[in-house]
Scaffold this motif. Structure first.
Motif, PDB file in Angstrom:
ATOM      1  N   TYR A  40       0.859  -1.184   0.000  1.00 45.65           N
ATOM      2  CA  TYR A  40       0.000   0.000   0.000  1.00 45.65           C
ATOM      3  C   TYR A  40       0.892   1.230   0.000  1.00 45.65           C
ATOM      4  CZ  TYR A  40      -4.414  -2.409   1.074  1.00 45.65           C
ATOM      5  OH  TYR A  40      -5.542  -3.172   1.020  1.00 45.65           O
ATOM      6  N   ARG A  53       0.926   5.544   0.085  1.00 41.97           N
ATOM      7  CA  ARG A  53       0.419   6.914   0.079  1.00 41.97           C
ATOM      8  C   ARG A  53       1.592   7.759   0.562  1.00 41.97           C
ATOM      9  NH1 ARG A  53      -4.831   9.742   0.788  1.00 41.97           N
ATOM     10  NH2 ARG A  53      -4.266  11.759   1.588  1.00 41.97           N
ATOM     11  N   VAL A  94      -1.005  -0.833  -4.329  1.00 44.51           N
ATOM     12  CA  VAL A  94      -2.255  -0.071  -4.274  1.00 44.51           C
ATOM     13  C   VAL A  94      -1.899   1.341  -3.805  1.00 44.51           C
ATOM     14  CG1 VAL A  94      -4.600   0.063  -3.353  1.00 44.51           C
ATOM     15  CG2 VAL A  94      -3.501  -2.180  -3.667  1.00 44.51           C
ATOM     16  N   HIS A  95      -2.120   2.317  -4.673  1.00 45.48           N
ATOM     17  CA  HIS A  95      -1.839   3.724  -4.343  1.00 45.48           C
ATOM     18  C   HIS A  95      -3.155   4.375  -3.927  1.00 45.48           C
ATOM     19  CE1 HIS A  95       2.292   3.985  -6.227  1.00 45.48           C
ATOM     20  NE2 HIS A  95       1.869   2.795  -6.612  1.00 45.48           N
ATOM     21  N   TRP A  96      -3.125   5.057  -2.815  1.00 48.18           N
ATOM     22  CA  TRP A  96      -4.356   5.627  -2.256  1.00 48.18           C
ATOM     23  C   TRP A  96      -4.399   7.136  -2.457  1.00 48.18           C
ATOM     24  CZ3 TRP A  96      -7.998   2.537   0.472  1.00 48.18           C
ATOM     25  CH2 TRP A  96      -7.617   1.204   0.603  1.00 48.18           C
ATOM     26  N   GLU A 139      -8.478   4.765  -5.660  1.00 45.60           N
ATOM     27  CA  GLU A 139      -7.224   4.023  -5.572  1.00 45.60           C
ATOM     28  C   GLU A 139      -6.751   3.674  -6.989  1.00 45.60           C
ATOM     29  OE1 GLU A 139     -10.140   2.184  -4.401  1.00 45.60           O
ATOM     30  OE2 GLU A 139     -10.229   3.733  -2.861  1.00 45.60           O
ATOM     31  N   TYR A 142      -4.266   0.764  -8.732  1.00 48.34           N
ATOM     32  CA  TYR A 142      -3.394  -0.352  -8.422  1.00 48.34           C
ATOM     33  C   TYR A 142      -2.680  -0.906  -9.630  1.00 48.34           C
ATOM     34  CZ  TYR A 142      -7.074  -3.938  -8.892  1.00 48.34           C
ATOM     35  OH  TYR A 142      -8.055  -4.770  -9.328  1.00 48.34           O
ATOM     36  N   SER A 152     -12.861   4.103  -8.384  1.00 50.10           N
ATOM     37  CA  SER A 152     -13.353   5.336  -7.766  1.00 50.10           C
ATOM     38  C   SER A 152     -14.866   5.429  -7.902  1.00 50.10           C
ATOM     39  CB  SER A 152     -12.703   6.544  -8.461  1.00 50.10           C
ATOM     40  OG  SER A 152     -13.207   7.737  -7.919  1.00 50.10           O
ATOM     41  N   LEU A 156     -11.077  -3.736  -5.100  1.00 53.27           N
ATOM     42  CA  LEU A 156      -9.994  -3.202  -4.266  1.00 53.27           C
ATOM     43  C   LEU A 156      -9.070  -4.290  -3.719  1.00 53.27           C
ATOM     44  CD1 LEU A 156      -8.684  -0.840  -2.819  1.00 53.27           C
ATOM     45  CD2 LEU A 156     -10.530  -0.887  -1.148  1.00 53.27           C
ATOM     46  N   ALA A 193     -12.094   3.636   3.394  1.00 52.47           N
ATOM     47  CA  ALA A 193     -11.704   4.451   2.239  1.00 52.47           C
ATOM     48  C   ALA A 193     -12.762   5.497   1.909  1.00 52.47           C
ATOM     49  CB  ALA A 193     -11.468   3.551   1.027  1.00 52.47           C
ATOM     50  N   ALA A 198      -9.476   7.293   4.570  1.00 51.35           N
ATOM     51  CA  ALA A 198      -8.638   7.132   3.377  1.00 51.35           C
ATOM     52  C   ALA A 198      -7.224   7.647   3.644  1.00 51.35           C
ATOM     53  CB  ALA A 198      -9.259   7.884   2.208  1.00 51.35           C
ATOM     54  N   VAL A 230      -2.970   3.867   4.962  1.00 50.48           N
ATOM     55  CA  VAL A 230      -1.586   3.463   4.685  1.00 50.48           C
ATOM     56  C   VAL A 230      -0.678   3.721   5.908  1.00 50.48           C
ATOM     57  CG1 VAL A 230       0.363   3.652   3.118  1.00 50.48           C
ATOM     58  CG2 VAL A 230      -1.972   3.819   2.229  1.00 50.48           C
TER      59      VAL A 230
END
Ligand SMILES: Cc1cc2nc3c(=O)[nH]c(=O)nc-3n(C[C@H](O)[C@H](O)[C@H](O)COP(=O)(O)OP(=O)(O)OC[C@H]3O[C@@H](n4cnc5c(N)ncnc54)[C@H](O)[C@@H]3O)c2cc1C
Length: 338
Positions: free
Chosen positions: A71, A73, A178-180, A185, A187, A202, A261, A310, A316, A320
């Motif tokens: 993960y 962020r 997975v980028h938040w 997100e 991924y 989204s 997700l 999230a 959200a 991370v």
């Protein structure tokens, strides 16, 4: 009369057909699209899914091994390796072609077409001009059969959508990343030595490139050219009132889907296919709904929990850093998924 008719030749339908044929059932798959079928998908198969593919006797496509989940962020990151073997990043088209080949080898017949009306009596079900003892509906997220059979259930919460594109470049990671961001997100799944898939998820409806603007660190990594057009899917969340109606069983996304997700759709599709065929061959179709709930419970709980976090701005922001500060908890969650 054939034994089993399968509506839909995606991963769930083809896996159902292979299991059924290997168990000695005469099986026909009805699928409107030609092999290999592509689809919006993150293309990360969890380790349990890789084992399920191997159990089908499949020649696994090469793809790209996946070591775990990370993960991100910035500046926080948390990662955990899978405990029980690698996952597999694999192009949908390669996975589909391998499953379709295996189905042919196992003696499954495929008919090009679409299943519409379904009629059933005490001993048979008729659809697409074919009469069978059982019908498995594996017709995907929007499952026309689930709707026709009156099994669609209402869903709450925000409607989320997914889009994906590939980039022609050497992967920088063997993790699913997975980028938040506040609105969703992104991924990343390495799917070949020279190909990286990036899916965005989204509830905000806008173009793929507009979503990517929210992920500057990821964008900086995407140095290769886009390899194909964007594909989208959604709304993602789908519920069925139950997974069986008379002589029809729902498998894969048709049986219900929470979100992409946690990247478990294919593994669940394969597990539900195996469970459905087992129930039929054991003469206990009435057990299928309970078995489906049991096999998908952990995934549903985890995904709902993550989505609930999230969906709140503070949640959200904190997922991370919290995962980075509690590595044992993150590890346990990744193991539960794998
Ligand atoms: C953006 C996104 C990212 C995802 N990322 C991942 C991931 O990283 N890892 C993962 O494991 N899963 C992921 N998933 C989920 C995964 O793609 C699905 O769970 C999986 O494809 C389910 O397989 P299925 O066979 O049930 O459905 P599908 O693959 O949708 O197949 C259904 C088939 O039914 C056919 N069909 C439709 N209507 C009819 C009809 N009337 N008659 C006959 N056939 C019909 C369709 O043509 C299709 O081929 C993602 C999904 C999305 C949307």
């Amino acid at each position: 009369m054939i034994d089993l008719l399968v509506a839909g030749g995606g991963p769930a339908g083809l896996a159902t057909a292979v299991h059924a044929a290997l168990a000695g059932l005469e099986t026909v798959v009805v699928e409107p699209r030609h092999t290999p079928v592509d689809k919006a998908c993150g293309e990360g198969v969890m380790p349990s899914g890789v084992r399920a593919l191997a159990a089908l006797g499949l020649d696994l496509p090469r793809g790209h091994p996946l070591r775990g989940i990370r993960y991100v962020r910035e500046p926080d990151r948390a990662e955990a390796a899978f405990a029980d073997g690698p996952g597999l990043g694999v192009r949908r088209t390669d996975l589909h072609a391998a499953l379709a080949r295996r189905a042919v080898e196992a003696g499954v017949r495929t008919v090009t077409g679409r299943v519409g009306d379904v009629a059933q009596d005490a001993g048979s079900v008729t659809a697409a001009g074919l009469r069978a003892r059982w019908l498995v509906a594996a017709d995907g997220l929007h499952s026309p059969l689930r709707r026709r059979l009156g099994l669609d259930a209402p869903v709450g919460g925000p409607r989320r959508y997914g889009q994906r594109r590939h980039y022609r470049m050497r992967p920088w990671t063997d993790f699913v990343e997975v980028h938040w961001a506040p609105a969703g997100e992104a991924y990343v799944t390495p799917v070949a030595e020279d190909l990286v898939g990036v899916a965005v998820l989204s509830a905000v409806r806008r173009g793929y490139d507009d979503h990517l603007v929210d992920f500057p660190a990821l964008r900086a990594r995407l140095t290769g050219p886009p390899a194909n057009a964007v594909r989208g899917a959604g709304p993602l969340r789908r519920r069925a009132r139950r997974r069986a109606a008379g002589r029809v069983l729902l498998v894969g996304d048709a049986a219900g889907y929470v979100d992409a997700l946690t990247g478990e759709g294919v593994a669940l599709a394969l597990a539900s296919a195996e469970a459905a065929v087992r129930c039929l061959t054991e003469g206990r179709p009435q057990d299928y709904d309970r078995r489906w709930r049991a096999l998908s419970r952990r995934h549903r709980l985890l995904t709902h929990g993550l989505l609930a976090c999230a969906g709140r701005p503070a949640g959200a922001r904190l997922i991370v850093p919290a995962a980075a500060r509690a590595p044992a908890v993150f590890r346990a969650a990744v193991r539960a998924l794998s």
